[in-house]
Design an enzyme around this catalytic site. Structure first.
Site, short mmCIF file in Angstrom:
data_model
loop_
_atom_site.label_atom_id
_atom_site.label_comp_id
_atom_site.label_asym_id
_atom_site.label_seq_id
_atom_site.Cartn_x
_atom_site.Cartn_y
_atom_site.Cartn_z
N ILE A 1 6.60 -5.30 5.21
CA ILE A 1 5.42 -6.14 5.00
C ILE A 1 4.21 -5.29 4.64
CG2 ILE A 1 3.88 -7.82 6.09
CD1 ILE A 1 6.26 -8.69 7.80
N CYS A 2 3.55 -5.68 3.56
CA CYS A 2 2.34 -5.01 3.08
C CYS A 2 2.63 -3.51 2.88
CB CYS A 2 1.20 -5.28 4.07
SG CYS A 2 -0.41 -4.79 3.46
N GLN A 3 1.87 -2.63 3.50
CA GLN A 3 2.14 -1.20 3.36
C GLN A 3 3.54 -0.87 3.88
OE1 GLN A 3 0.10 1.22 6.22
NE2 GLN A 3 -0.17 2.93 4.82
#
Lengths: 237, 351
Positions: free
Chosen positions: B146-148
């Site tokens: 998720i995300c980074q």
């Protein structure tokens, strides 16, 4: 404050400012001691003049924005070269002053860009209210309109290279300032026989090296083989 | 003249009503104590420095899938995925019979400032995967980044393709230099060597940058709307949980942060095939497992353009992207995402 104070070097100007500050403290103290005395309220206080002169000399106008900021060269020219056994620290302080002045100049640029964004946003709100009178009759609707307009104007400016460069310059200047400040703190810690950043960093590096060495020594290649695994679900392709 | 009087009267009336509402909300806010987050039962099964691996207690009969490891971003806390009982992606996945693990990167401090980025991906993440493989005696897991954390997961899947059965990325930047990416534009000229010379990058600094992406909405309108919304306790608690999460930002370890910004944001090495971790080239083309790429249409942090190009850079024959019509935070908590995302993940894993 004398008329020629602005042409003084930084030290006399600062001393004059502190002198006035001490006078102010004295007056306040006297009025606290004897509330019936009228000294503080009736006497004209020449107290801010010295600070204003000092601020002016350093390129800081009243209200932060009015005066044209000095360049770091101008500021450096007003400081005498670092001399004596503390000269290495003086150089750090001078560098911090240079960075502070440069930051002020860049910040003025940033504020100018922010002012332009606000101007654009206000113009957009005005245009909207002119075309829709209902907007002006509702604070909530007006506020929504302001936010929409402000974000639109901001997004337009924020995506520009000019904005990105200004923001990065501010960040880089602060980073440089922090590095210089760290040098002073480091020196102070050494003088006080406190653990310094350099010492702690050195220990962190050693701990990390030891951890990695330990991990490598225990790596799977150097351990006995594991029991066979069952395969739940292989990658599909 | 009567028009102006009418206008003034309306203004005063609405102003008074808003003031009354603001007073009621402020009063209700005073009654809210510390909010609780991350309430699901979980067990810490592995610890490595500040990194912790959690295993969630099942909530339904197992669907018989390999365990799902969630790799969240380092820049925020992972309890966003279990913010509250009715806003919990993890709860939804558990109720579908998915066996869920979560990596919590913790709060890095000064002792972590020299840890390189590769240690987070090839070290901590790899050892967490290893722990799960060992525990379940299996060869591969499902990975949700998720995300980074999605970017980390892409690197991991490229480096260790046989360990990942399915890869799911959520709001994950892949191409860091698309025209819509404001954050990327801003960091291009930031001297990361200088920024990290004095230590870790503070969470407050990052928050300031994130807020500056939409300053009027995020620092003004949000709070004005709060005061003028209703003073329902449950809604105010929801707001406060979100507020806690937003500002509970860990500091970023200096070296890893510097490398992440320089290599990904400034050099865009991931899609250029120029990234190297632990002396190994990270090639997205090595990813052959099925990949589901979920992104948010209104994401201001990771714009869709930063995510959608993933399909073009990997070798997976089974690739699907899913756009959800929400923002970066809405993907975790909005009603729209709750109806879509957990089932999309489950169906993808189950197919």
């Amino acid at each position: 404050m004398t008329a020629n104070s602005a042409t003084m070097g930084p030290t006399p100007a600062m001393l004059a400012a502190w002198d006035n500050y001490a006078a102010l403290c004295q007056i306040i103290f006297e009025s606290l001691r004897d509330p019936t005395a009228t000294t503080a309220s009736t006497q004209s206080l020449p107290l801010l003049g010295a600070w204003q002169d000092l601020a002016k000399m350093w390129g800081m106008g009243p209200g932060f924005a009015a005066a044209a900021p000095l360049t770091s060269e101008q500021v450096s020219a007003r400081l005498i070269p670092a001399l004596g056994y503390t000269r290495e620290y003086q150089i750090v302080v001078q560098r911090m002053i240079d960075l502070g002045m440069e930051f002020q100049r860049r910040y003025a640029e940033f504020m100018q860009q922010s002012a332009e964004i606000t101007q654009t946003a206000l113009q957009a709100v005005q245009n909207r209210t002119t075309s829709d009178m209902n907007l002006a009759s509702s604070p909530a609707a007006l506020y929504e309109s302001w936010i929409d307009s402000a974000e639109t104007a901001y997004a337009q400016a924020a995506h520009s290279e000019k904005f990105a460069r200004t923001l990065a310059e501010l960040c880089n200047l602060l980073s440089s300032f922090k590095v210089e400040r760290g040098k002073l703190v480091e020196a102070f810690a050494r003088q006080m026989d406190l653990p310094s950043r350099a010492e702690v960093d050195s220990l962190h590096r050693q701990v990390r090296e030891l951890t990695m060495a330990l991990r490598n020594a225990n790596s799977p290649g150097k351990r006995p083989p594991r029991t066979p695994r069952k395969r739940l679900k292989a990658p599909r392709q | 003249m009567s028009d102006i009087a009418h206008l003034l009267s309306r203004l005063l009336e609405e102003g008074a009503s808003m003031q009354e509402q603001a007073r009621a909300t402020a009063h209700a806010l005073r009654g809210i104590g510390e909010v609780q987050v991350g309430l699901l039962d979980k067990e810490r099964v592995y610890t490595d420095n500040k990194v912790q691996l959690y295993h969630y207690a099942p909530k339904a009969r197992s669907a018989g899938l390999p365990p799902l490891l969630i790799c969240y971003a380092m820049v925020n806390r992972p309890y966003m995925l279990d913010l509250q009982p009715d806003r919990s992606l993890i709860r939804e996945l558990l109720s579908l019979g998915v066996d869920v693990y979560l990596i919590d990167w913790g709060y890095p401090d000064g002792a972590d400032r020299f840890i390189p980025l590769e240690e987070y991906i090839c070290g901590y993440l790899d050892r967490c995967v290893h722990h799960i493989l060992e525990k379940h005696s299996i060869d591969c897991i499902n990975l949700l980044g998720i995300c980074q954390g999605g970017t980390f997961s892409l690197c991991y899947a490229a480096l260790k393709p046989l360990r990942v059965a399915n890869l799911i990325t959520m709001v994950t930047p892949v191409d860091f230099k698309t025209p819509e990416n404001l954050l990327s534009k801003w960091v291009q000229y930031i001297d990361m060597d200088l920024l990290t010379q004095s230590g870790n990058v503070s969470g407050e600094f990052l928050n300031m940058i994130f807020l500056a992406l939409m300053p009027f909405r995020l620092t003004q309108q949000k709070y004005v709307n709060l005061l003028h919304a209703n003073s329902d306790r449950a809604q105010l608690e929801n707001f406060m949980r979100m507020e806690k999460w937003i500002f509970d930002s860990p500091d970023q370890p200096a070296r890893a942060c510097r490398e992440f910004v320089q290599w990904f944001f400034q050099d865009n090495r991931l899609i250029r095939g120029e990234l190297e971790l632990a002396a190994t080239s990270v090639r997205l083309k090595n990813i052959t497992c099925p990949v589901l790429n979920i992104y948010a249409a209104k994401d201001h942090l990771v714009p869709p353009s930063a995510s959608v190009s993933l399909g073009a850079h990997i070798s997976s024959k089974k690739y699907q992207s899913l756009q959800v019509d929400v923002g970066h935070i809405g993907i975790y908590v909005s009603g729209k995402a709750r109806k879509t995302v957990p089932h999309a993940i489950f169906n993808w894993l189950h197919a």
